[in-house]
Design a protein around this motif. Structure first.
Motif, PDB file in Angstrom:
ATOM      1  N   ALA A 311     -22.467  22.185  13.167  1.00 47.20           N
ATOM      2  CA  ALA A 311     -22.441  23.033  14.359  1.00 47.20           C
ATOM      3  C   ALA A 311     -21.013  23.477  14.664  1.00 47.20           C
ATOM      4  CB  ALA A 311     -23.023  22.273  15.555  1.00 47.20           C
ATOM      5  N   ILE A 312     -20.052  22.579  14.471  1.00 48.63           N
ATOM      6  CA  ILE A 312     -18.641  22.930  14.676  1.00 48.63           C
ATOM      7  C   ILE A 312     -18.215  23.988  13.670  1.00 48.63           C
ATOM      8  CG2 ILE A 312     -16.272  22.055  14.493  1.00 48.63           C
ATOM      9  CD1 ILE A 312     -17.303  19.390  15.628  1.00 48.63           C
ATOM     10  N   GLU A 314     -20.066  26.224  12.247  1.00 50.99           N
ATOM     11  CA  GLU A 314     -20.671  27.500  12.640  1.00 50.99           C
ATOM     12  C   GLU A 314     -19.894  28.146  13.780  1.00 50.99           C
ATOM     13  OE1 GLU A 314     -24.718  26.658  13.544  1.00 50.99           O
ATOM     14  OE2 GLU A 314     -25.294  26.246  11.462  1.00 50.99           O
ATOM     15  N   ARG A 315     -19.401  27.328  14.697  1.00 47.58           N
ATOM     16  CA  ARG A 315     -18.629  27.865  15.825  1.00 47.58           C
ATOM     17  C   ARG A 315     -17.274  28.388  15.368  1.00 47.58           C
ATOM     18  NH1 ARG A 315     -18.161  23.736  20.513  1.00 47.58           N
ATOM     19  NH2 ARG A 315     -17.269  25.589  21.524  1.00 47.58           N
ATOM     20  N   ALA A 318     -17.959  31.710  13.736  1.00 48.94           N
ATOM     21  CA  ALA A 318     -18.313  32.699  14.757  1.00 48.94           C
ATOM     22  C   ALA A 318     -17.134  33.067  15.649  1.00 48.94           C
ATOM     23  CB  ALA A 318     -19.460  32.163  15.617  1.00 48.94           C
ATOM     24  N   GLU A 320     -15.879  31.102  17.938  1.00 50.94           N
ATOM     25  CA  GLU A 320     -15.977  30.402  19.212  1.00 50.94           C
ATOM     26  C   GLU A 320     -14.961  29.262  19.299  1.00 50.94           C
ATOM     27  OE1 GLU A 320     -19.998  29.120  19.616  1.00 50.94           O
ATOM     28  OE2 GLU A 320     -20.821  31.134  19.286  1.00 50.94           O
ATOM     29  N   ILE A 321     -14.619  28.702  18.150  1.00 46.36           N
ATOM     30  CA  ILE A 321     -13.534  27.725  18.063  1.00 46.36           C
ATOM     31  C   ILE A 321     -12.449  28.352  17.208  1.00 46.36           C
ATOM     32  CG2 ILE A 321     -12.788  25.479  17.166  1.00 46.36           C
ATOM     33  CD1 ILE A 321     -15.577  24.412  17.654  1.00 46.36           C
TER      34      ILE A 321
END
Length: 334
Positions: A311-312, A314-315, A318, A320-321
């Motif tokens: 999940a990290i 993917e962020r 994207a 987001e991180i």
């Protein structure tokens, strides 16, 4: 009609002649660094997943060169270029100065350098988002650590290795802002990548301070870190190639730079006539960077941790991180 058919036949003939000439001129080569192609890390990844795989799949022999010392880098590149090899892939930033000189002298030869940028019209520069992969293994270290004290052992103290360290620290702090991250660099010369005894000493020092997981970005020096982790009953994290198999039960994971895969793709593209110079960035989004999960560390990483880490990732892909790149400003401010 006959004229049209004749013209078409001529065009096909020329195309085939061009293709045959291109195939005949395809003489790929690789120049490893002084650590050699069996360093269990960076160079070996190029050898196994790039050179060996390409030879097996395509039936094309890749010429290989290993310098015995630093002064032989330029000599080797010049000799390969003179003998008509192209493209010539050079492994590691230590080749940058030699490559710049030789590439200027042989403008009709194409070169590829891994882990550095040489801005010339006949050079492709392959760089990697090490900070993104290091963030992921840092996050996993924080999830796994019982003491919330983890370590990092780098090889030569240069911005590239600081990039690993900074990404790792960010990943640890992302999971637990109160965790401690110990850091040591092995030295200030290329020899720092081939000193497993010193690597073991640094690892033991960090373990004595409470660290229970250490990430090594240190080439052959990392072998000493991994052995020390095994001896102390702690965990280690490998780098560049998948090193999980080296000490099953000790290697928590590996931060993989797919340098072999990328080398393979370069050869494949070149053979097809699709070579382009310039900078090619490889990160999580395009599969150039990954963390390793296999039969050797499957029991060490829970399904929940795996899901969290993915999940990290993917962020990060994207946006987001945003993982700070140390080499952007030579600082680890985030």
């Amino acid at each position: 009609m006959k004229k049209a058919l004749a013209a078409t036949a001529t065009a096909v003939s020329l195309a085939l002649t061009s293709f045959v000439a291109t195939a005949a001129d395809f003489k790929p080569a690789v120049a490893y660094d002084t650590a050699g192609k069996h360093d269990k890390s960076f160079n070996q990844a190029v050898f196994e997943n790039g050179v060996t795989a390409f030879n097996k799949d395509k039936g094309v022999k890749v010429f290989e060169y290993v310098p015995s010392n630093d002064t032989q880098r330029e000599q080797g590149l010049e000799r390969m270029a003179r003998r008509g090899y192209s493209p010539i892939v050079v492994v590691g930033f230590n080749y940058a100065a030699s490559l710049e000189k030789v590439a200027k002298a042989y403008p009709d030869t194409d070169f590829v350098i891994i882990d550095s940028v040489v801005d010339l019209p006949n050079v492709k520069s392959l760089v990697f988002a090490e900070h993104e992969g290091s963030f992921l293994v840092g996050a996993l270290a924080a999830m796994k650590s019982d003491t919330q004290k983890v370590g990092f052992v780098g090889g030569m103290d240069i911005p590239l290795i600081r990039k690993f360290a900074c990404g790792y620290e960010q990943g640890v702090k992302h999971v637990n802002g109160d965790a401690e991250v110990f850091q040591n660099m092995t030295g200030s010369t290329p020899a720092a990548f081939a000193d497993p005894v010193r690597g073991a000493e640094l690892a033991k020092s960090q373990f004595s301070r409470g660290a229970d997981i250490i990430f090594a970005a240190a080439g052959g020096t990392g072998n000493g870190v991994y052995q020390a982790a095994k001896d102390e009953g702690k965990f280690a994290i490998g780098v560049d190639s998948n090193q999980n198999h080296m000490h099953p039960g000790t290697m928590l994971t590996s931060m993989v730079k797919r340098v072999g895969f990328t080398t393979y793709k370069v050869f494949e593209e070149y053979q097809a006539g699709n070579f382009t110079a310039g900078i090619q960035a490889n990160g999580l989004a395009d599969g150039g960077i990954e963390w390793a999960l296999d039969e050797y560390n499957r029991d060490l990483v829970s399904a929940e941790q795996e899901a969290q880490l993915n999940a990290i990732a993917e962020r990060i892909v994207a946006g987001e991180i945003v993982v700070h790149d140390y080499m952007a400003d030579n600082s680890c401010k985030y």
